[in-house]
Enzyme design. Structure first.
Site, PDB file in Angstrom:
ATOM      1  N   LYS A   1      13.209 -29.329   5.514  1.00  0.00           N
ATOM      2  CA  LYS A   1      14.174 -30.185   5.792  1.00  0.00           C
ATOM      3  C   LYS A   1      14.794 -29.379   7.443  1.00  0.00           C
ATOM      4  O   LYS A   1      15.375 -28.344   7.241  1.00  0.00           O
ATOM      5  CB  LYS A   1      15.318 -30.056   4.866  1.00  0.00           C
ATOM      6  CG  LYS A   1      15.993 -31.444   4.491  1.00  0.00           C
ATOM      7  CD  LYS A   1      16.677 -31.331   3.164  1.00  0.00           C
ATOM      8  CE  LYS A   1      17.502 -32.726   3.149  1.00  0.00           C
ATOM      9  NZ  LYS A   1      18.571 -32.275   1.852  1.00  0.00           N
TER      10      LYS A   1
HETATM   11  C1  E4P Z   1      19.917 -35.132   0.671  1.00  0.00           C
HETATM   12  O1  E4P Z   1      18.778 -34.829   1.340  1.00  0.00           O
HETATM   13  C2  E4P Z   1      21.124 -34.967   1.268  1.00  0.00           C
HETATM   14  O2  E4P Z   1      21.452 -33.604   1.717  1.00  0.00           O
HETATM   15  C3  E4P Z   1      22.276 -35.305   0.319  1.00  0.00           C
HETATM   16  O3  E4P Z   1      21.738 -36.503  -0.036  1.00  0.00           O
HETATM   17  C4  E4P Z   1      23.700 -35.268   0.974  1.00  0.00           C
HETATM   18  O4  E4P Z   1      24.393 -35.943  -0.015  1.00  0.00           O
HETATM   19  P1  E4P Z   1      26.257 -35.882   0.183  1.00  0.00           P
HETATM   20  O5  E4P Z   1      26.609 -36.525   1.384  1.00  0.00           O
HETATM   21  O6  E4P Z   1      26.512 -36.343  -0.950  1.00  0.00           O
HETATM   22  O7  E4P Z   1      26.403 -34.290   0.333  1.00  0.00           O
END
Ligand code: E4P
Length: 229
Positions: free
Chosen positions: A84
């Site tokens: 990621k």
């Molecule tokens: C997923 O890959 C993201 O890091 C995550 O959905 C972020 O979510 P949030 O905005 O609730 O922290």
């Protein structure tokens, strides 16, 4: 549509896997920070032993070499690791490098369709627009999903739109209707999707009616036996 679980919590992952609906897992430094007693590598390896679907492991370096170093390390942990990488100038360069090495990536922190388009061109396998964080600042997160899905479809880009930062079940329905290939959900949203007050009430009512019917049948059988005797 594929559904991923947005967590680093092993018990949550085991639960959703046991329901037969888990297609992958996304983690990030914040979610890892909520776990206890294991390194990030150990958590990732355990997750990859539960699901064979894509498991996202996020880099924290902000220079290209650092991102490549961290990502190469994650990629060696298991075959289903997706590195990621945040949307940034260095992030794009790192994703191009990962593509050249055959390492799959998930571009995170996408807030516009143009960012998604750039990430797709740099070779990201997954594009993660954050709908909840856009809604939080009075924007329409789902617009980015609709635009990006259309762009990917029109131009036949080899990537998938992963709706992230999901806050509630309506986000999942809207993402599915918009043609998002994947959505990553917090554990609580999976639970919310299962339940409906009429479903839960219906289960209780059917059980109560079944027990009443059984009791009535037993009673009438007892009376018949007594008559014959
Ligand atoms: C997923 O890959 C993201 O890091 C995550 O959905 C972020 O979510 P949030 O905005 O609730 O922290």
């Amino acid at each position: 549509m594929k559904l991923f679980l947005d967590t680093a919590d092993i018990e949550e992952i085991r639960t959703i896997h046991s329901w037969g609906v888990l297609d992958g897992v996304t983690t990030n430094p914040t979610l890892f920070g909520k776990t206890k007693g294991m390194t990030y590598d150990e958590v990732l390896q355990l997750i990859c032993s539960i699901t064979k679907g894509p498991v996202s492991a996020e880099v924290v370096a902000d220079d290209v070499e650092g991102m490549l170093r961290e990502g190469r390390h994650f990629a060696k942990l298991a075959d289903n690791i997706y590195v990621k990488v945040p949307m940034s100038e260095n992030g794009l360069a790192a994703m191009a490098g990962f593509r050249a090495e055959g390492i799959k990536t998930n571009c995170t922190l996408i807030f516009t369709a143009n960012q998604g388009l750039l990430a797709a061109k740099a070779g990201a396998s997954l594009l993660s627009p954050f709908v909840g964080r856009l809604d939080d600042i009075n924007e329409e997160g789902m617009t980015v999903i609709r635009e990006l899905v259309e762009i990917v479809t029109i131009h036949e880009l080899e990537t998938e739109v992963l709706t992230a930062s999901v806050r509630h079940p309506r986000h999942v329905t809207d993402a599915a209707l918009a043609g998002s290939h994947i959505a990553t959900l917090p554990f609580k949203v999976f639970q919310q999707m299962v339940h409906h007050p009429l479903t839960d009430k219906g289960i209780v009512q059917f059980k109560r009616d079944w027990e009443a019917a059984r009791a009535a049948a037993d009673d009438s059988a007892r009376k018949e036996t007594a008559k014959v005797g």
